[in-house]
Design a protein around this motif. Structure first.
Motif, PDB file in Angstrom:
ATOM      1  N   LEU A  55      -2.868  50.097 -14.377  1.00  0.00           N
ATOM      2  CA  LEU A  55      -3.960  49.239 -14.851  1.00  0.00           C
ATOM      3  C   LEU A  55      -5.293  49.738 -14.312  1.00  0.00           C
ATOM      4  N   SER A  56      -5.297  50.137 -13.037  1.00  0.00           N
ATOM      5  CA  SER A  56      -6.530  50.627 -12.419  1.00  0.00           C
ATOM      6  C   SER A  56      -7.018  51.895 -13.117  1.00  0.00           C
ATOM      7  N   LEU A  57      -6.088  52.828 -13.386  1.00  0.00           N
ATOM      8  CA  LEU A  57      -6.470  54.076 -14.072  1.00  0.00           C
ATOM      9  C   LEU A  57      -7.003  53.784 -15.472  1.00  0.00           C
ATOM     10  N   VAL A 333       3.925  47.523 -19.373  1.00  0.00           N
ATOM     11  CA  VAL A 333       4.699  48.512 -20.147  1.00  0.00           C
ATOM     12  C   VAL A 333       4.210  48.530 -21.599  1.00  0.00           C
ATOM     13  N   LEU A 334       4.029  47.331 -22.175  1.00  0.00           N
ATOM     14  CA  LEU A 334       3.596  47.265 -23.576  1.00  0.00           C
ATOM     15  C   LEU A 334       2.192  47.841 -23.736  1.00  0.00           C
ATOM     16  N   TYR A 335       1.334  47.577 -22.769  1.00  0.00           N
ATOM     17  CA  TYR A 335      -0.037  48.124 -22.796  1.00  0.00           C
ATOM     18  C   TYR A 335       0.031  49.652 -22.817  1.00  0.00           C
ATOM     19  N   PHE A 336       0.924  50.215 -21.971  1.00  0.00           N
ATOM     20  CA  PHE A 336       1.112  51.676 -21.946  1.00  0.00           C
ATOM     21  C   PHE A 336       1.635  52.177 -23.281  1.00  0.00           C
ATOM     22  N   LYS A 337       2.646  51.476 -23.798  1.00  0.00           N
ATOM     23  CA  LYS A 337       3.280  51.938 -25.043  1.00  0.00           C
ATOM     24  C   LYS A 337       2.315  51.867 -26.229  1.00  0.00           C
ATOM     25  N   LEU A 338       1.478  50.821 -26.242  1.00  0.00           N
ATOM     26  CA  LEU A 338       0.611  50.609 -27.404  1.00  0.00           C
ATOM     27  C   LEU A 338      -0.674  51.429 -27.333  1.00  0.00           C
ATOM     28  N   THR A 339      -1.132  51.754 -26.121  1.00  0.00           N
ATOM     29  CA  THR A 339      -2.433  52.418 -26.028  1.00  0.00           C
ATOM     30  C   THR A 339      -2.333  53.913 -25.732  1.00  0.00           C
ATOM     31  N   LEU A 340      -1.259  54.354 -25.097  1.00  0.00           N
ATOM     32  CA  LEU A 340      -1.243  55.722 -24.589  1.00  0.00           C
ATOM     33  C   LEU A 340      -0.037  56.543 -25.034  1.00  0.00           C
ATOM     34  N   ALA A 341       1.128  55.897 -25.043  1.00  0.00           N
ATOM     35  CA  ALA A 341       2.361  56.667 -25.269  1.00  0.00           C
ATOM     36  C   ALA A 341       2.500  57.069 -26.732  1.00  0.00           C
TER      37      ALA A 341
END
Lengths: 470, 77
Positions: A55-57, A333-341
């Motif tokens: 989240l910080s990154l 996890v969802l934030y990572f999957k939806l924005t970056l992965a």
């Protein structure tokens, strides 16, 4: 360097400890409760630190000491929450774990001595393997440590880590890479000691967690025998030292299933245990994509077991606390999957035109069964005795007789593990990769993910040796 | 971004080739390594003593690091 590494690990573990506050008693905790809290603190601490780091990154970008500042903030937040839980939610009456009869002195010394010798052998093996492959095995440097290097080296363009080719699975979640990156930031350099330390903590915390949970739930002798079997599983030590994500995922599966079993036995600490269980289930998803299968399997298994044995009401009562632990991690996890992965290669290749013929080909079923059989054989690596055979032999000798209170936990675990195996099977049946290669490169590791939980459940259900003698 | 040049793969799942490529990416991160010679700079990774394999005539050797590791750049047009 050693001091910085210790500080980094202790900061993580302290955060994890604060999460387990509700599991403690107001009086001095017993050794098993301390071991339980310490082993849970490893997984919870590293997992939640990785969530906060991500989240910080994402929100503030990378900076030279950004992950350390994030750690301090997280520690203050978890400390505040732990203090609040301690004063407001902890049981007013001191509660001890159920008193478990101690085995007779000769058996006790035999078991303790065997455990000490096996632990030393496993630790030495782990250290030697780590020294021989300081950057870990294939997936460690091709996926997990590679991603950590991108994050630490790239600073502002850290997102380039996810534009590396599909061979590096840039859609894989970040618990392990961010944990390694954090330790490197504390150390001030990219030392292979960091991923080695994380791998060692997860490997031996898995054994400690199984020991502590079985000590509290069942018998000291069962706890020691289970720990002996896990330490004697050479694949667990080998894969632990490989710095891959399978042993950490196995830790979170075990923590989730053990947490549910403990909740059934210690109703006065049900809320705290369910919150912890929700967090560990979420952290399984944050460790590897297979975590989704773990989460769905556990939820379905728990709902079906409680709904069938009792009624839906107990499951509905469990849900809020479980979701309270799960939701924040799942959000990350969802934030990572939806924005970056990027999209997952296995899922995006699942077109109806190719998938249906694969599902209808009997030869693929045979090949998958053969792959699973080889994976079971590989569990003992090249050792003389397969640990699964040892476990089955033990169960045949002592018999199966779970405590009435443990039946929902045992059944939940068995149903969940069965669903996971079915899920693994479906994954192989539908894979677009060459099936033989896919099986040989991963089936053993998938089996290893569920092995600690299978051992825990087997010893939770087995008749204690003291009783089978009598 | 840098290109990657090595001996041709023996099969789609040529483990030796993949290992060389993945370890090159591991060593050079945060640079992104891509297979082929399209980028301006290209890393050559060959078995020691077999470094003359350069199918792209537009590439010029910039530096030989030894042990079969080479750095190429494209010749000016």
């Amino acid at each position: 360097m050693t001091l910085n590494l210790l500080v980094a690990i202790l900061v993580s573990m302290l955060g994890g400890f604060f999460c387990t506050v509700g599991v403690w008693t107001r009086q001095a905790p017993t050794v098993p409760v301390l071991v339980l809290s310490a082993s849970l603190a490893v997984g919870l601490g590293f997992g939640l630190s990785a969530c906060a780091s991500f989240l910080s990154l994402s929100l503030f970008g990378a900076s030279p000491h950004g992950l350390i500042v994030t750690d301090v903030v997280l520690l203050l937040l978890l400390g505040g929450a732990g203090l609040w839980a301690r004063t407001r939610c902890a049981p007013r009456v001191a509660v001890h774990p159920p008193v478990t009869p101690v085995p007779e002195p000769r058996l006790r010394w035999l078991l303790a001595g065997s455990l000490a010798i096996t632990l030393i052998c496993a630790l030495l093996t782990f250290v030697l393997l780590s020294l021989r492959s300081p950057h870990g095995f294939w997936d460690a440097w091709a996926i997990w440590n590679l991603r950590a290097r991108f994050i630490v080296r790239a600073l502002s363009p850290w997102r380039h880590a996810f534009s590396v080719g599909g061979w590096s699975h840039p859609d894989y979640p970040l618990l392990l890479p961010l944990s390694v990156a954090r330790l490197w930031e504390y150390l001030g350099r990219e030392s292979p000691v960091a991923p080695m330390a994380i791998a060692m903590l997860f490997t031996f915390s898995t054994v400690a967690l199984a020991w502590a949970a079985l000590f509290i739930l069942r018998k000291p002798s069962h706890a020691t025998l289970a720990a002996l079997l896990l330490l004697g599983t050479s694949a667990l030590v080998t894969h632990g030292a490989s710095q891959m994500a399978d042993v950490p995922l196995g830790f979170f599966i075990l923590a989730t299933l053990a947490g549910l079993s403990l909740k059934d036995r210690l109703p006065e600490r049900a809320t705290a245990l369910l919150v912890v269980t929700g967090i560990t289930a979420g952290l399984a998803v944050w460790t590897k994509n297979e975590g989704w299968l773990v989460l769905v399997s556990v939820v379905l298994a728990r709902a079906s077991v409680l709904g069938r044995v009792r009624s839906w009401a107990p499951w509905r009562r469990e849900l809020p606390a479980f979701v309270a632990g799960l939701a924040p991690v799942l959000f990350v996890v969802l934030y990572f999957k939806l924005t970056l992965a990027p999209p997952n290669d296995l899922v995006s290749n699942l077109g109806w035109r190719d998938t249906v013929p694969r599902l209808l080909a009997p030869v693929r079923y045979l090949e998958v069964m053969r792959g699973f059989k080889n994976a079971v054989l590989d569990l003992g690596d090249a050792t003389l005795i397969n640990p699964l055979l040892v476990l089955l032999f033990y169960l045949v000798c002592v018999g199966i007789e779970p405590d009435e209170r443990d039946r929902p936990g045992v059944t939940t675990g068995l149903v969940a593990l069965s669903l996971m195996v079915i899920g693994f099977g479906l994954l192989y049946l539908t894979t677009s990769e060459t099936l033989a290669w896919h099986l040989s490169s991963s089936a053993g590791r998938l089996l290893l993910q569920i092995w600690p939980s299978a051992v825990f459940l087997a010893f939770l259900a087995a008749c204690p040796p003291e009783r089978s003698q009598g | 971004m840098v290109g990657y040049l090595s001996e041709p793969r023996r099969s789609p799942q040529d483990l030796d080739w993949s290992k060389g490529f993945f370890l090159t990416q591991y060593a050079l991160s945060p640079l992104v390594v891509v297979e082929g010679t399209a980028p301006a700079l290209v890393i050559g990774n060959f078995p020691a003593g077999h470094t003359r394999y350069a199918p792209d005539p537009t590439l010029a050797l910039v530096r030989d690091f030894g042990d079969g590791v080479l750095l190429f750049s494209h010749l000016p047009r």
